[in-house]
Write a protein that holds these residues in place. Sequence first.
Motif, PDB file in Angstrom:
ATOM      1  N   GLU A 149       8.991   4.332   9.574  1.00 15.13           N
ATOM      2  CA  GLU A 149       8.970   5.860   9.962  1.00 15.13           C
ATOM      3  C   GLU A 149       7.497   6.932   8.403  1.00 15.13           C
ATOM      4  O   GLU A 149       7.286   7.311   8.252  1.00 15.13           O
ATOM      5  CB  GLU A 149       9.654   6.799  10.393  1.00 15.13           C
ATOM      6  CG  GLU A 149       9.907   6.726  11.624  1.00 15.13           C
ATOM      7  CD  GLU A 149       8.634   6.782  12.564  1.00 15.13           C
ATOM      8  OE1 GLU A 149       7.567   8.070  12.727  1.00 15.13           O
ATOM      9  OE2 GLU A 149       9.007   6.961  13.431  1.00 15.13           O
ATOM     10  N   THR A 150       8.523   6.280   7.549  1.00 11.01           N
ATOM     11  CA  THR A 150       7.715   6.708   6.619  1.00 11.01           C
ATOM     12  C   THR A 150       6.277   5.312   5.457  1.00 11.01           C
ATOM     13  O   THR A 150       5.495   6.805   5.141  1.00 11.01           O
ATOM     14  CB  THR A 150       9.089   7.002   4.860  1.00 11.01           C
ATOM     15  OG1 THR A 150       9.856   5.432   4.675  1.00 11.01           O
ATOM     16  CG2 THR A 150      10.372   7.885   5.417  1.00 11.01           C
ATOM     17  N   TYR A 151       6.670   4.433   5.190  1.00 13.61           N
ATOM     18  CA  TYR A 151       5.828   4.246   4.796  1.00 13.61           C
ATOM     19  C   TYR A 151       4.575   3.156   5.452  1.00 13.61           C
ATOM     20  O   TYR A 151       3.098   4.257   5.360  1.00 13.61           O
ATOM     21  CB  TYR A 151       6.031   2.740   3.855  1.00 13.61           C
ATOM     22  CG  TYR A 151       6.998   2.642   2.925  1.00 13.61           C
ATOM     23  CD1 TYR A 151       6.457   3.172   1.269  1.00 13.61           C
ATOM     24  CD2 TYR A 151       8.319   3.245   2.493  1.00 13.61           C
ATOM     25  CE1 TYR A 151       6.634   3.459  -0.338  1.00 13.61           C
ATOM     26  CE2 TYR A 151       8.991   3.756   1.759  1.00 13.61           C
ATOM     27  CZ  TYR A 151       7.889   3.487   0.468  1.00 13.61           C
ATOM     28  OH  TYR A 151       8.447   3.484  -1.095  1.00 13.61           O
ATOM     29  N   LEU A 152       4.354   3.331   6.781  1.00 10.86           N
ATOM     30  CA  LEU A 152       3.277   2.228   8.171  1.00 10.86           C
ATOM     31  C   LEU A 152       2.798   3.899   8.529  1.00 10.86           C
ATOM     32  O   LEU A 152       1.851   4.189   8.694  1.00 10.86           O
ATOM     33  CB  LEU A 152       4.165   1.362   8.876  1.00 10.86           C
ATOM     34  CG  LEU A 152       4.806   0.249   8.145  1.00 10.86           C
ATOM     35  CD1 LEU A 152       5.018  -0.144   9.156  1.00 10.86           C
ATOM     36  CD2 LEU A 152       3.587  -0.474   7.367  1.00 10.86           C
ATOM     37  N   ALA A 153       4.274   4.876   9.077  1.00  5.73           N
ATOM     38  CA  ALA A 153       3.815   6.377   9.892  1.00  5.73           C
ATOM     39  C   ALA A 153       2.544   7.515   8.846  1.00  5.73           C
ATOM     40  O   ALA A 153       2.205   8.446   9.140  1.00  5.73           O
ATOM     41  CB  ALA A 153       4.674   6.751  10.970  1.00  5.73           C
ATOM     42  N   GLY A 154       3.682   7.320   7.554  1.00  4.28           N
ATOM     43  CA  GLY A 154       2.444   8.484   6.497  1.00  4.28           C
ATOM     44  C   GLY A 154       3.891   9.851   6.944  1.00  4.28           C
ATOM     45  O   GLY A 154       3.217  10.250   5.758  1.00  4.28           O
ATOM     46  N   ASN A 155       4.565   9.235   7.345  1.00  8.07           N
ATOM     47  CA  ASN A 155       5.549  10.777   7.775  1.00  8.07           C
ATOM     48  C   ASN A 155       6.484  11.026   6.048  1.00  8.07           C
ATOM     49  O   ASN A 155       6.439   9.811   5.271  1.00  8.07           O
ATOM     50  CB  ASN A 155       6.150  10.994   8.360  1.00  8.07           C
ATOM     51  CG  ASN A 155       5.678  10.511   9.972  1.00  8.07           C
ATOM     52  OD1 ASN A 155       4.647  11.598   9.953  1.00  8.07           O
ATOM     53  ND2 ASN A 155       6.187   9.911  10.724  1.00  8.07           N
ATOM     54  N   THR A 156       6.757  11.877   5.896  1.00 10.37           N
ATOM     55  CA  THR A 156       8.092  12.642   4.857  1.00 10.37           C
ATOM     56  C   THR A 156       9.291  11.647   4.892  1.00 10.37           C
ATOM     57  O   THR A 156       9.555  12.003   5.893  1.00 10.37           O
ATOM     58  CB  THR A 156       8.076  13.962   4.167  1.00 10.37           C
ATOM     59  OG1 THR A 156       8.353  14.617   5.622  1.00 10.37           O
ATOM     60  CG2 THR A 156       6.234  14.063   3.659  1.00 10.37           C
ATOM     61  N   GLN A 159      10.139  14.142   7.326  1.00  8.47           N
ATOM     62  CA  GLN A 159       9.936  14.569   9.158  1.00  8.47           C
ATOM     63  C   GLN A 159      10.524  13.175   9.406  1.00  8.47           C
ATOM     64  O   GLN A 159      10.515  13.419  11.513  1.00  8.47           O
ATOM     65  CB  GLN A 159       8.737  14.429   8.957  1.00  8.47           C
ATOM     66  CG  GLN A 159       7.699  15.309   8.715  1.00  8.47           C
ATOM     67  CD  GLN A 159       6.352  14.509   8.181  1.00  8.47           C
ATOM     68  OE1 GLN A 159       5.619  14.248   7.947  1.00  8.47           O
ATOM     69  NE2 GLN A 159       4.983  16.071   8.061  1.00  8.47           N
TER      70      GLN A 159
END
Length: 192
Positions: A149-156, A159
């Motif tokens: 969710e953070t590194y691959l999807a680019g969410n904070t 989020q």
Amino acid sequence: MEVLGRESPGPVGHTSSATAVEARPDTADDLVPLLYKDFRATLFSQVLALTNHDRQWTEDVVQETMIRAWQHSGTLEREPGMLRGWLLTVARRIVIDGWRNRRVRPQEVALEIPENAESTDRADSSLAALTISRALSELDEKYQSVIVETYLAGNTVRQAATILGIPEGTAKSRLYTAMRQLRKALGEVAVR
């Protein structure tokens, strides 16, 4: 009568047809400086037109013409009109040979144009992605989901916590633990 190399009243490279050379330079080394002085400007302008205003190529042709004049200094006719004609003929033939060579060999490509630059080898990046994917798959599911969710999807982190339905602090600690485990796993892969 005027000696070749002395200043003439006309423009550089142009001498009157009545002018004849009384004294021959004693050596070939004396001839080239005189040729440069009397004929370089004319030769340069003529060759520049033949090379489509490529100044570097023109300089190379003029230099090669002077070298050939030096090599043939023993047989050259010293009358200025004859010398001028000989130099222009030799220069023209050098340019013609250059054009022929350019047609035969592949065209040179400028490297500063990105689409013509050599493509990068993607084997290293593919291997790195495979290694990271393998190390990621060995993590516990709760750590994998935070990384995804953070590194691959680019969410904070906030989020990601909302998407995963966990508190933000828990998402931060899982991310921290997941990154430590990934570094350890990747360090072990690098050691192997």
